[in-house]
Design a protein around this motif. Structure first.
Motif, PDB file in Angstrom:
ATOM      1  N   GLY A   1      31.220  28.817  47.390  1.00 27.96           N
ATOM      2  CA  GLY A   1      30.567  29.806  46.548  1.00 27.96           C
ATOM      3  C   GLY A   1      31.537  30.839  45.999  1.00 27.96           C
ATOM      4  N   ALA A   2      32.537  31.216  46.791  1.00 26.04           N
ATOM      5  CA  ALA A   2      33.516  32.218  46.340  1.00 26.04           C
ATOM      6  C   ALA A   2      34.315  31.694  45.154  1.00 26.04           C
ATOM      7  N   PHE A   3      34.734  30.435  45.220  1.00 28.91           N
ATOM      8  CA  PHE A   3      35.485  29.850  44.107  1.00 28.91           C
ATOM      9  C   PHE A   3      34.609  29.735  42.868  1.00 28.91           C
ATOM     10  N   GLN A   4      33.371  29.310  43.060  1.00 27.14           N
ATOM     11  CA  GLN A   4      32.453  29.190  41.923  1.00 27.14           C
ATOM     12  C   GLN A   4      32.201  30.553  41.279  1.00 27.14           C
ATOM     13  N   GLU A   5      32.149  31.595  42.087  1.00 31.47           N
ATOM     14  CA  GLU A   5      31.952  32.943  41.540  1.00 31.47           C
ATOM     15  C   GLU A   5      33.159  33.388  40.719  1.00 31.47           C
ATOM     16  N   VAL A   6      34.362  33.101  41.199  1.00 28.61           N
ATOM     17  CA  VAL A   6      35.571  33.443  40.436  1.00 28.61           C
ATOM     18  C   VAL A   6      35.559  32.704  39.107  1.00 28.61           C
ATOM     19  N   ARG A   7      35.232  31.423  39.121  1.00 29.20           N
ATOM     20  CA  ARG A   7      35.172  30.644  37.873  1.00 29.20           C
ATOM     21  C   ARG A   7      34.068  31.170  36.952  1.00 29.20           C
ATOM     22  N   ARG A   8      32.925  31.550  37.504  1.00 32.19           N
ATOM     23  CA  ARG A   8      31.820  32.075  36.704  1.00 32.19           C
ATOM     24  C   ARG A   8      32.231  33.375  36.015  1.00 32.19           C
TER      25      ARG A   8
ATOM     26  N   THR B   1      43.956  41.006  24.755  1.00 33.85           N
ATOM     27  CA  THR B   1      44.864  40.750  25.878  1.00 33.85           C
ATOM     28  C   THR B   1      44.718  41.836  26.947  1.00 33.85           C
ATOM     29  N   GLY B   2      44.663  43.086  26.521  1.00 36.15           N
ATOM     30  CA  GLY B   2      44.466  44.187  27.467  1.00 36.15           C
ATOM     31  C   GLY B   2      43.133  44.106  28.174  1.00 36.15           C
ATOM     32  N   ALA B   3      42.083  43.757  27.421  1.00 35.26           N
ATOM     33  CA  ALA B   3      40.752  43.625  28.023  1.00 35.26           C
ATOM     34  C   ALA B   3      40.725  42.489  29.040  1.00 35.26           C
ATOM     35  N   TYR B   4      41.407  41.385  28.715  1.00 32.08           N
ATOM     36  CA  TYR B   4      41.461  40.254  29.648  1.00 32.08           C
ATOM     37  C   TYR B   4      42.196  40.651  30.932  1.00 32.08           C
ATOM     38  N   ALA B   5      43.330  41.317  30.796  1.00 33.88           N
ATOM     39  CA  ALA B   5      44.097  41.730  31.978  1.00 33.88           C
ATOM     40  C   ALA B   5      43.290  42.698  32.839  1.00 33.88           C
ATOM     41  N   ARG B   6      42.596  43.612  32.207  1.00 32.45           N
ATOM     42  CA  ARG B   6      41.760  44.571  32.953  1.00 32.45           C
ATOM     43  C   ARG B   6      40.612  43.851  33.662  1.00 32.45           C
ATOM     44  N   HIS B   7      39.958  42.954  32.949  1.00 29.21           N
ATOM     45  CA  HIS B   7      38.855  42.190  33.540  1.00 29.21           C
ATOM     46  C   HIS B   7      39.345  41.371  34.739  1.00 29.21           C
ATOM     47  N   ALA B   8      40.482  40.719  34.580  1.00 24.62           N
ATOM     48  CA  ALA B   8      41.025  39.921  35.681  1.00 24.62           C
ATOM     49  C   ALA B   8      41.354  40.804  36.877  1.00 24.62           C
ATOM     50  N   ARG B   9      41.969  41.950  36.620  1.00 25.59           N
ATOM     51  CA  ARG B   9      42.355  42.849  37.715  1.00 25.59           C
ATOM     52  C   ARG B   9      41.142  43.396  38.455  1.00 25.59           C
ATOM     53  N   LEU B  10      40.096  43.760  37.722  1.00 21.62           N
ATOM     54  CA  LEU B  10      38.939  44.401  38.348  1.00 21.62           C
ATOM     55  C   LEU B  10      37.923  43.421  38.911  1.00 21.62           C
ATOM     56  N   ARG B  11      37.804  42.238  38.336  1.00 22.79           N
ATOM     57  CA  ARG B  11      36.698  41.360  38.707  1.00 22.79           C
ATOM     58  C   ARG B  11      37.084  40.027  39.335  1.00 22.79           C
ATOM     59  N   ARG B  12      38.376  39.626  39.221  1.00 25.22           N
ATOM     60  CA  ARG B  12      38.713  38.299  39.724  1.00 25.22           C
ATOM     61  C   ARG B  12      39.920  38.254  40.644  1.00 25.22           C
ATOM     62  N   ASP B  13      40.897  39.086  40.433  1.00 24.41           N
ATOM     63  CA  ASP B  13      42.157  38.950  41.165  1.00 24.41           C
ATOM     64  C   ASP B  13      42.003  39.053  42.674  1.00 24.41           C
ATOM     65  N   ARG B  14      41.220  40.007  43.158  1.00 21.89           N
ATOM     66  CA  ARG B  14      41.069  40.183  44.609  1.00 21.89           C
ATOM     67  C   ARG B  14      40.400  38.955  45.229  1.00 21.89           C
ATOM     68  N   ALA B  15      39.326  38.466  44.590  1.00 23.66           N
ATOM     69  CA  ALA B  15      38.626  37.291  45.126  1.00 23.66           C
ATOM     70  C   ALA B  15      39.526  36.056  45.062  1.00 23.66           C
ATOM     71  N   ALA B  16      40.280  35.906  43.982  1.00 26.76           N
ATOM     72  CA  ALA B  16      41.179  34.752  43.858  1.00 26.76           C
ATOM     73  C   ALA B  16      42.296  34.830  44.896  1.00 26.76           C
ATOM     74  N   LEU B  17      42.811  36.016  45.151  1.00 30.45           N
ATOM     75  CA  LEU B  17      43.855  36.175  46.166  1.00 30.45           C
ATOM     76  C   LEU B  17      43.311  35.863  47.559  1.00 30.45           C
ATOM     77  N   ASP B  18      42.095  36.317  47.832  1.00 27.72           N
ATOM     78  CA  ASP B  18      41.471  35.996  49.126  1.00 27.72           C
ATOM     79  C   ASP B  18      41.313  34.485  49.286  1.00 27.72           C
ATOM     80  N   LEU B  19      40.878  33.817  48.226  1.00 28.15           N
ATOM     81  CA  LEU B  19      40.757  32.355  48.278  1.00 28.15           C
ATOM     82  C   LEU B  19      42.108  31.695  48.502  1.00 28.15           C
ATOM     83  N   ARG B  20      43.123  32.229  47.858  1.00 21.82           N
ATOM     84  CA  ARG B  20      44.463  31.664  48.017  1.00 21.82           C
ATOM     85  C   ARG B  20      44.927  31.761  49.460  1.00 21.82           C
ATOM     86  N   TRP B  21      44.756  32.948  50.067  1.00 19.24           N
ATOM     87  CA  TRP B  21      45.175  33.120  51.460  1.00 19.24           C
ATOM     88  C   TRP B  21      44.369  32.224  52.391  1.00 19.24           C
TER      89      TRP B  21
END
Length: 147
Positions: free
Chosen positions: A52-59, A116-136
């Motif tokens: 579910g965590a991976f599916q949420e990151v993709r969503r 590009t700025g909006a994408y980087a901000r969106h990734a930082r605020l909404r996806r990066d932490r969850a993706a990093l947790d999945l990676r670990w």
């Protein structure tokens, strides 16, 4: 093709250790009675992909990228269509030698940087932490720690 887990402790199963005659016992695949290491990397990655965590990151990724891409494509195609169908409008001066086409063209560049700025901000605020947790978590699972 099967890739053996490099973190599997083969020596714990008795293979690859001295056999008493000064040479090492063969460290091949485990026999019928021997215990296999955990699941292979392919199974682990498939399990993570189904989580579910991976599916949420993709969503979250798709919720931003698809509308942003469509909006930018519409904006770009509108610029091209207007330049072809209404050259008089595009040639209309705005300020001195600057015309509507130049302003719209510069708007394309500005839109690219803003997107590009909006994408980087969106990734930082909404996806990066969850993706990093999945990676670990995935790295721990491939090492046999997470199971």
């Amino acid at each position: 093709m099967r890739l053996d887990d490099p973190w599997c402790d083969t020596l714990a199963s008795g293979r690859g250790e001295p056999d008493g005659a000064g040479s090492f016992a063969p460290a091949g695949r485990p026999g019928p009675g021997e215990q296999q290491c955990g699941p292979g990397a392919a199974e682990i990655y498939l399990e993570v992909q189904r989580s579910g965590a991976f599916q949420e990151v993709r969503r979250r990724y798709r919720r931003f990228v698809i509308p942003a891409t469509l909006a930018f494509l519409v904006w770009y195609l509108a610029y091209v269509v207007v330049a072809i169908t209404a050259p008089g409008l595009m040639a209309r001066p705005v300020a001195g030698a600057v015309n509507v086409a130049m302003v719209a063209g510069l708007g394309q560049f500005l839109t690219t940087f803003l997107l590009t700025g909006a994408y980087a901000r969106h990734a930082r605020l909404r996806r990066d932490r969850a993706a990093l947790d999945l990676r670990w978590e995935t790295q721990e699972m491939t090492r046999g720690i997470g199971r």
